[in-house]
Design a protein around this motif. Structure first.
Motif, PDB file in Angstrom:
ATOM      1  N   SER A  86       0.835  -1.206   0.000  1.00 26.65           N
ATOM      2  CA  SER A  86       0.000   0.000   0.000  1.00 26.65           C
ATOM      3  C   SER A  86       0.865   1.250   0.000  1.00 26.65           C
ATOM      4  O   SER A  86       0.410   2.321  -0.379  1.00 26.65           O
ATOM      5  CB  SER A  86      -1.016  -0.002   1.137  1.00 26.65           C
ATOM      6  N   ASP A  87       2.131   1.126   0.367  1.00 26.54           N
ATOM      7  CA  ASP A  87       3.018   2.289   0.235  1.00 26.54           C
ATOM      8  C   ASP A  87       3.124   2.726  -1.225  1.00 26.54           C
ATOM      9  O   ASP A  87       3.131   3.917  -1.520  1.00 26.54           O
ATOM     10  CB  ASP A  87       4.414   1.982   0.798  1.00 26.54           C
ATOM     11  N   GLU A  88       3.184   1.762  -2.134  1.00 26.30           N
ATOM     12  CA  GLU A  88       3.222   2.136  -3.554  1.00 26.30           C
ATOM     13  C   GLU A  88       1.865   2.693  -4.003  1.00 26.30           C
ATOM     14  O   GLU A  88       1.797   3.686  -4.733  1.00 26.30           O
ATOM     15  CB  GLU A  88       3.602   0.953  -4.441  1.00 26.30           C
ATOM     16  N   VAL A  89       0.797   2.050  -3.549  1.00 22.67           N
ATOM     17  CA  VAL A  89      -0.544   2.554  -3.879  1.00 22.67           C
ATOM     18  C   VAL A  89      -0.669   4.005  -3.408  1.00 22.67           C
ATOM     19  O   VAL A  89      -1.111   4.889  -4.155  1.00 22.67           O
ATOM     20  CB  VAL A  89      -1.637   1.681  -3.221  1.00 22.67           C
ATOM     21  N   LEU A  90      -0.251   4.259  -2.169  1.00 24.55           N
ATOM     22  CA  LEU A  90      -0.357   5.606  -1.609  1.00 24.55           C
ATOM     23  C   LEU A  90       0.512   6.596  -2.386  1.00 24.55           C
ATOM     24  O   LEU A  90       0.103   7.739  -2.629  1.00 24.55           O
ATOM     25  CB  LEU A  90       0.022   5.601  -0.122  1.00 24.55           C
ATOM     26  N   ALA A  91       1.700   6.176  -2.785  1.00 27.09           N
ATOM     27  CA  ALA A  91       2.569   7.070  -3.565  1.00 27.09           C
ATOM     28  C   ALA A  91       1.842   7.504  -4.843  1.00 27.09           C
ATOM     29  O   ALA A  91       1.840   8.680  -5.208  1.00 27.09           O
ATOM     30  CB  ALA A  91       3.886   6.376  -3.900  1.00 27.09           C
ATOM     31  N   VAL A 150      -6.405  10.354   6.085  1.00 26.21           N
ATOM     32  CA  VAL A 150      -6.484   9.974   7.494  1.00 26.21           C
ATOM     33  C   VAL A 150      -6.384   8.454   7.583  1.00 26.21           C
ATOM     34  O   VAL A 150      -7.134   7.758   6.898  1.00 26.21           O
ATOM     35  CB  VAL A 150      -7.837  10.419   8.111  1.00 26.21           C
ATOM     36  N   PRO A 151      -5.494   7.925   8.399  1.00 27.03           N
ATOM     37  CA  PRO A 151      -5.537   6.491   8.637  1.00 27.03           C
ATOM     38  C   PRO A 151      -6.662   6.184   9.633  1.00 27.03           C
ATOM     39  O   PRO A 151      -6.870   6.936  10.579  1.00 27.03           O
ATOM     40  CB  PRO A 151      -4.186   6.164   9.291  1.00 27.03           C
ATOM     41  N   ASN A 152      -7.376   5.095   9.386  1.00 24.60           N
ATOM     42  CA  ASN A 152      -8.406   4.691  10.340  1.00 24.60           C
ATOM     43  C   ASN A 152      -8.346   3.180  10.549  1.00 24.60           C
ATOM     44  O   ASN A 152      -8.639   2.439   9.620  1.00 24.60           O
ATOM     45  CB  ASN A 152      -9.796   5.092   9.848  1.00 24.60           C
ATOM     46  N   GLN A 206      -6.148  -0.229   1.521  1.00 32.00           N
ATOM     47  CA  GLN A 206      -5.872  -1.306   2.481  1.00 32.00           C
ATOM     48  C   GLN A 206      -4.573  -2.019   2.107  1.00 32.00           C
ATOM     49  O   GLN A 206      -4.059  -1.865   1.000  1.00 32.00           O
ATOM     50  CB  GLN A 206      -7.024  -2.317   2.509  1.00 32.00           C
ATOM     51  N   THR A 207      -4.066  -2.807   3.035  1.00 32.01           N
ATOM     52  CA  THR A 207      -2.841  -3.561   2.796  1.00 32.01           C
ATOM     53  C   THR A 207      -3.036  -5.016   3.191  1.00 32.01           C
ATOM     54  O   THR A 207      -3.845  -5.323   4.066  1.00 32.01           O
ATOM     55  CB  THR A 207      -1.663  -2.967   3.589  1.00 32.01           C
ATOM     56  N   LEU A 208      -2.306  -5.900   2.530  1.00 32.65           N
ATOM     57  CA  LEU A 208      -2.316  -7.320   2.899  1.00 32.65           C
ATOM     58  C   LEU A 208      -1.212  -7.606   3.922  1.00 32.65           C
ATOM     59  O   LEU A 208      -1.030  -8.738   4.347  1.00 32.65           O
ATOM     60  CB  LEU A 208      -2.090  -8.195   1.650  1.00 32.65           C
TER      61      LEU A 208
HETATM   62  C1  LIG Z   1       1.921  -0.464   7.319  1.00 34.20           C
HETATM   63  C2  LIG Z   1       1.225   0.748   6.802  1.00 34.20           C
HETATM   64  C3  LIG Z   1       1.148   1.019   5.436  1.00 34.20           C
HETATM   65  C4  LIG Z   1       1.968   0.289   4.403  1.00 34.20           C
HETATM   66  O1  LIG Z   1       1.733  -1.004   4.253  1.00 34.20           O
HETATM   67  P1  LIG Z   1       2.384  -1.829   3.057  1.00 34.20           P
HETATM   68  O2  LIG Z   1       1.230  -2.362   2.307  1.00 34.20           O
HETATM   69  O3  LIG Z   1       3.189  -2.890   3.727  1.00 34.20           O
HETATM   70  O4  LIG Z   1       3.220  -0.912   2.217  1.00 34.20           O
HETATM   71  C5  LIG Z   1       0.381   2.092   5.017  1.00 34.20           C
HETATM   72  N1  LIG Z   1      -0.245   2.893   5.891  1.00 34.20           N
HETATM   73  C6  LIG Z   1      -0.163   2.690   7.219  1.00 34.20           C
HETATM   74  C7  LIG Z   1      -0.873   3.610   8.134  1.00 34.20           C
HETATM   75  C8  LIG Z   1       0.590   1.613   7.704  1.00 34.20           C
HETATM   76  O5  LIG Z   1       0.713   1.449   9.019  1.00 34.20           O
END
Ligand SMILES: *Cc1c(COP(=O)(O)O)cnc(C)c1O
Length: 352
Positions: A86-91, A150-152, A206-208
């Protein structure tokens, strides 16, 4: 520093992930990985990968996997976007959707990668202060903005917003994209995915890596209406056509199919979280109410939390310490197995 670095590269302050120690004897409670393995069906799927699947390029659109995510959440495949973590998705989200004239808003205490992407892409941002108890007041986001993230539950506080609060935040900002980073939603929150068809400005990521125990595989996913997802596809197809390799696509399909394993592991983490919280409180810690697979806990104002972090490290237990305003008095502790949590609780009295 090299004379060949571009101006952008010179100016960067990269994100620093939690330590991944080389030797294995440590009790690792620092990067919010699952203490449990992924479903055996995932391991079987990886082992059954055929040589041809490695020889060929993978499906660039991950079509079967997008369909599986769509089926899982009652969406259409064109409402699903996949990336290499999800870091790449977020980027891609920062570059493709959040780079706007007006500033991006996020909480003053939150995932510390957000300002790093802002720097990388030249995005103006403003930090919205959390309450004294670290709660998010969604009305504090009622100011001109070019996007909100916002992270939730929030990280690293673990505090959860209700679905009604998320709905209000999205409804109050119809002209900007509101991104809800649900990295930890499976540990007790209600996902905003159910709101996707109601709002064209909502994106849920979301992330796996956490609840599905697949941090090593690197798969992240975003859900939104087709026009938002299409924007992300344009960025992805201008960056890397094949973010998900053949192994990851097969493994995640198997993970989604084993709902029982997934639920069982989440339930265990939730039970251990409550147990760890009570154990720390009995030792005099104050612990924020967490809906995640980690807790933020303070040993008390007069204690040197940085020194406690190092002393735990000496004992072979690694947690996370952020030497930052407002949270420097806290440790962020990933919820491990009960045995790992007990090792922490047993080590603490001698160090306090
Ligand atoms: C762990 C985390 C991510 C990134 O997760 P990946 O899918 O492993 O890159 C993204 N956002 C938050 C808030 C996280 O804690």
């Amino acid at each position: 520093m090299s004379r060949f670095w571009s101006d952008v590269t010179r100016r960067l302050t990269p994100y620093v992930p939690g330590e991944q120690p080389r030797h294995e004897r440590l009790i690792k409670l620092n990067t919010n990985e699952s203490p449990y393995p992924p479903s055996p069906a995932v391991v079987a799927a990886v082992q059954q990968i055929e040589s041809d699947a490695l020889r060929r390029y993978p499906d660039p659109e991950s079509a079967r996997l997008r369909q599986a995510f769509a089926d899982y959440h009652g969406l259409h495949p064109d409402q699903v976007f996949l990336g290499n973590g999800s870091d790449e998705v977020l980027a891609h989200v920062f570059q493709g959707l959040l780079q706007q004239q007006r500033p991006l808003l996020f909480p003053d205490i939150t995932y510390s990668f957000y300002p790093v992407w802002c720097e990388l892409y030249g995005i103006r941002y403003e930090r919205v202060p959390l309450g004294a108890d670290f709660s998010i007041d969604t009305s504090a986001f009622a100011r001109p903005n070019g996007g909100i993230i916002v992270p939730n539950p929030n990280a690293p506080t673990g505090l959860l917003l209700s679905l009604a609060q998320i709905r209000a935040l999205v409804a109050a900002n119809p002209d900007s994209v509101v991104v809800i980073d649900e990295a930890y939603i499976d540990f007790g929150g209600e996902s905003a995915i159910t709101l996707i068809n109601d709002f064209d400005n909502l994106l849920v990521v979301q992330t796996l890596s956490k609840s599905r125990a697949l941090a090593g595989l690197r798969v992240g996913v975003a859900f939104g209406q087709a026009a938002l997802i299409d924007g992300l596809q344009r960025v992805k197809n201008s960056f890397n056509s094949y973010p998900l390799d053949a192994v990851a696509q097969a493994a995640v399909l198997a993970s989604l199919a084993d709902e029982d394993w997934f639920r069982e592991c989440c339930d265990r983490v939730i039970a251990s979280r409550e147990r760890l919280t009570r154990g720390l409180e009995a030792l005099g810690f104050s612990v924020l109410p967490s809906a995640a697979n980690f807790i933020l806990a303070s040993p008390g104002n007069d204690r040197d939390t940085g020194a406690l972090f190092l002393a735990l490290r000496e004992q072979g237990i690694i947690v996370r310490y952020f030497d930052k305003p407002r949270i420097a008095g806290y440790l962020r502790i990933t919820v491990g197995t009960d045995a790992q949590c007990d090792a922490l609780l047993d080590a603490l009295p001698a160090l306090l």
